[in-house]
Design a protein around this motif. Sequence first.
Motif, PDB file in Angstrom:
ATOM      1  N   THR A  33       0.832  -1.210   0.000  1.00 35.16           N
ATOM      2  CA  THR A  33       0.000   0.000   0.000  1.00 35.16           C
ATOM      3  C   THR A  33       0.864   1.257   0.000  1.00 35.16           C
ATOM      4  O   THR A  33       0.649   2.165  -0.805  1.00 35.16           O
ATOM      5  N   VAL A  34       1.860   1.328   0.864  1.00 30.16           N
ATOM      6  CA  VAL A  34       2.679   2.539   0.976  1.00 30.16           C
ATOM      7  C   VAL A  34       3.641   2.692  -0.204  1.00 30.16           C
ATOM      8  O   VAL A  34       3.937   3.804  -0.633  1.00 30.16           O
ATOM      9  N   ALA A  42      -5.508   7.339  -2.803  1.00 33.26           N
ATOM     10  CA  ALA A  42      -6.526   6.485  -2.185  1.00 33.26           C
ATOM     11  C   ALA A  42      -6.467   6.546  -0.658  1.00 33.26           C
ATOM     12  O   ALA A  42      -7.433   6.212   0.005  1.00 33.26           O
ATOM     13  N   TRP A  43      -5.315   6.969  -0.122  1.00 27.64           N
ATOM     14  CA  TRP A  43      -5.213   6.979   1.338  1.00 27.64           C
ATOM     15  C   TRP A  43      -4.565   8.231   1.935  1.00 27.64           C
ATOM     16  O   TRP A  43      -4.805   8.550   3.087  1.00 27.64           O
ATOM     17  N   VAL A  96      -2.489  10.675   8.558  1.00 29.28           N
ATOM     18  CA  VAL A  96      -1.785   9.912   7.519  1.00 29.28           C
ATOM     19  C   VAL A  96      -1.613   8.439   7.890  1.00 29.28           C
ATOM     20  O   VAL A  96      -1.979   7.552   7.118  1.00 29.28           O
ATOM     21  N   ALA A  97      -1.053   8.152   9.056  1.00 30.86           N
ATOM     22  CA  ALA A  97      -0.790   6.760   9.436  1.00 30.86           C
ATOM     23  C   ALA A  97      -2.090   5.963   9.561  1.00 30.86           C
ATOM     24  O   ALA A  97      -2.176   4.823   9.096  1.00 30.86           O
ATOM     25  N   GLN A 140      -6.055   2.035   7.217  1.00 31.81           N
ATOM     26  CA  GLN A 140      -7.404   1.787   6.699  1.00 31.81           C
ATOM     27  C   GLN A 140      -7.364   1.342   5.238  1.00 31.81           C
ATOM     28  O   GLN A 140      -8.102   0.443   4.835  1.00 31.81           O
ATOM     29  N   ALA A 141      -6.491   1.964   4.428  1.00 32.59           N
ATOM     30  CA  ALA A 141      -6.366   1.579   3.019  1.00 32.59           C
ATOM     31  C   ALA A 141      -5.807   0.167   2.893  1.00 32.59           C
ATOM     32  O   ALA A 141      -6.264  -0.623   2.059  1.00 32.59           O
ATOM     33  N   ALA A 142      -4.840  -0.179   3.728  1.00 32.27           N
ATOM     34  CA  ALA A 142      -4.275  -1.529   3.706  1.00 32.27           C
ATOM     35  C   ALA A 142      -5.332  -2.555   4.101  1.00 32.27           C
ATOM     36  O   ALA A 142      -5.381  -3.656   3.539  1.00 32.27           O
TER      37      ALA A 142
END
Length: 153
Positions: free
Chosen positions: A19-20, A28-29, A126-127, A132-134
Amino acid sequence: SEHNYWVSSTVPAETLWETVANLADLAAWHPLITGTNAPRGQQAKPGLIYRAFSRYLPGSTQVFVERVLPGELLSVRVFPLPGLQERATYRIVSTICGTCVLYSITLSGWLTPFIWPVVRPHVDQVATSLIQAAELAEEGVDLYQRSHPDIFA
């Protein structure tokens, strides 16, 4: 000024890293980014330079990928405005209880005292947004589709 954020999750470290490190899906995040010019599937590599589009600045900002330790660390430098520089670092740490993300941001330059109050509420997220995106990616949600709704409308 340096600020650190620590968030834990049950998502596997591999999913967090994917994701990162996927630069095309940042929008998306990341709460401050509306898009990048990175092609779909572009992974972070040291020395790579791409452009990010900010929610609060006109035009785009140059982003330089400084350091990459696959699966563990991504460090980028951002030059949003003359008089402002940002270094953002994402560390992914596997623990007995799950996976943690340590997000560090350092702002420098004479504009820092003026910019920090504006961006802080977003930086604080951010974190958490990354986690949440992961979690969505782990459930099978296509983050690229989510970050490019205009293409898939």
